[in-house]
Design an enzyme around this catalytic site. Structure first.
Site, PDB file in Angstrom:
ATOM      1  CG  HIS A   1      -3.242   8.003   3.588  1.00 42.80           C
ATOM      2  ND1 HIS A   1      -1.969   8.178   3.080  1.00 42.80           N
ATOM      3  CD2 HIS A   1      -3.495   6.675   3.502  1.00 42.80           C
ATOM      4  CE1 HIS A   1      -1.488   7.010   2.706  1.00 42.80           C
ATOM      5  NE2 HIS A   1      -2.396   6.074   2.947  1.00 42.80           N
TER       6      HIS A   1
ATOM      7  CG  LEU B   1      -1.869  -1.170   1.355  1.00 40.74           C
ATOM      8  CD1 LEU B   1      -2.514  -1.190   2.734  1.00 40.74           C
ATOM      9  CD2 LEU B   1      -2.931  -1.106   0.265  1.00 40.74           C
ATOM     10  CB  SER B   2       0.349   4.804  -0.781  1.00 41.31           C
ATOM     11  OG  SER B   2      -0.728   5.033   0.087  1.00 41.31           O
ATOM     12  CD  GLU B   3       2.663   6.820   2.616  1.00 41.10           C
ATOM     13  OE1 GLU B   3       3.628   7.497   2.238  1.00 41.10           O
ATOM     14  OE2 GLU B   3       1.573   6.791   2.023  1.00 41.10           O
ATOM     15  CB  THR B   4       2.633   0.028   6.409  1.00 41.68           C
ATOM     16  OG1 THR B   4       2.144  -0.732   5.300  1.00 41.68           O
ATOM     17  CG2 THR B   4       2.377  -0.729   7.695  1.00 41.68           C
TER      18      THR B   4
END
Length: 259
Positions: free
Chosen positions: A71, A42-45
């Site tokens: 986010h 995903l774009s961020e964890t």
């Protein structure tokens, strides 16, 4: 180990920006956190550890650790408020890279309080002009990103980024923005340097966008849409030395990691 996947800046799953959230009792190694983020893809964890009255927080893309992620912070707050027994309506996060970050809850609306970005006008170099198929009006450089301003919402919506050119710009990413048709401003965010060609909704980019559009439009409260395929909806406010970025979130997945 528990893992949550939360869609941030939306009222509906399958839209907004998905982030993974991993509550920790103590920090894992950097290598392990980077491996988990790469596996999540995903774009961020976001990873957090409770420390006294605060929660230390870090954010990883599939390829790098980043200084700030709006986010995923919103997603981590949603997890704490709804699943991890945080009783107060205020959460104090702390990042060693970005300082103190507050999230407040009012009914279902979550509000991030982030430091405003410091940015300055820069020349529209050939490097910047070659990165897009439409010529922008002006360009700015913040702490981590370029912000490129276009004429209208349609230019942002149909913009064709040249990722092979953007990746060479030497910044975290590029924010493309313009006035909106039904909101105050719209944007898109491109970050191939960070392993994300286009981020669905980028809270941290709004630390640059909000001060800029507040001055341009002469108003402190603004509405915004990030025009990615998944779309993100944000309520924004310019404060004295910070910005308030508000939105909703929904839980898509709760699972267990086996490490």
């Amino acid at each position: 180990m528990k893992l949550y996947q939360i869609d941030a800046f939306t009222k509906n799953i399958f839209s907004g920006n998905p982030a993974a959230v991993c509550p920790l009792e103590e920090w894992l190694t950097d290598e392990m956190m980077q491996n988990i983020a790469a596996e999540n893809n995903l774009s961020e964890t976001a990873f957090y550890v409770k420390n006294g009255a605060k929660y230390e927080i870090r954010w990883f893309t599939p390829t790098v650790e980043v200084d700030l992620c709006g986010h995923a912070t919103l997603a981590a707050a949603y997890v704490l408020f709804n699943y991890e027994n945080h009783k107060d309506s205020l959460i104090n996060f702390y990042s060693s890279r970005s300082g103190d970050l507050m999230v407040t809850k009012e009914d279902d609306l979550l509000s991030l309080n982030f430091p405003s970005d410091v940015f300055e006008a820069v020349e529209l170099t050939n490097q910047l002009l070659d990165a897009f198929d439409v010529k922008p009006k002006k360009a700015f450089k913040g702490k981590t990103d370029y912000m490129i301003v276009f004429n209208d919402e349609e230019e942002i919506l149909y913009l064709k980024p040249q990722f092979d050119k953007i990746v060479k710009l030497g910044v975290r990413g590029v924010i493309a923005t313009a006035p909106g048709n039904n909101v105050d401003f719209v944007s898109r965010f491109f970050g191939p340097q960070s392993g994300i060609d286009e981020d669905p909704v980028t809270g941290s980019a709004h630390t640059t966008l909000i001060p800029f559009w507040a001055k341009e439009l002469n108003k402190s409260k603004l509405s915004a849409i990030q025009l990615s395929e998944r779309r993100g909806y944000l309520e924004c406010e310019l404060l004295e030395n910070s910005v308030r970025i508000s939105g909703y979130a929904r839980c898509y997945l709760i699972g267990d990691l086996f490490l």
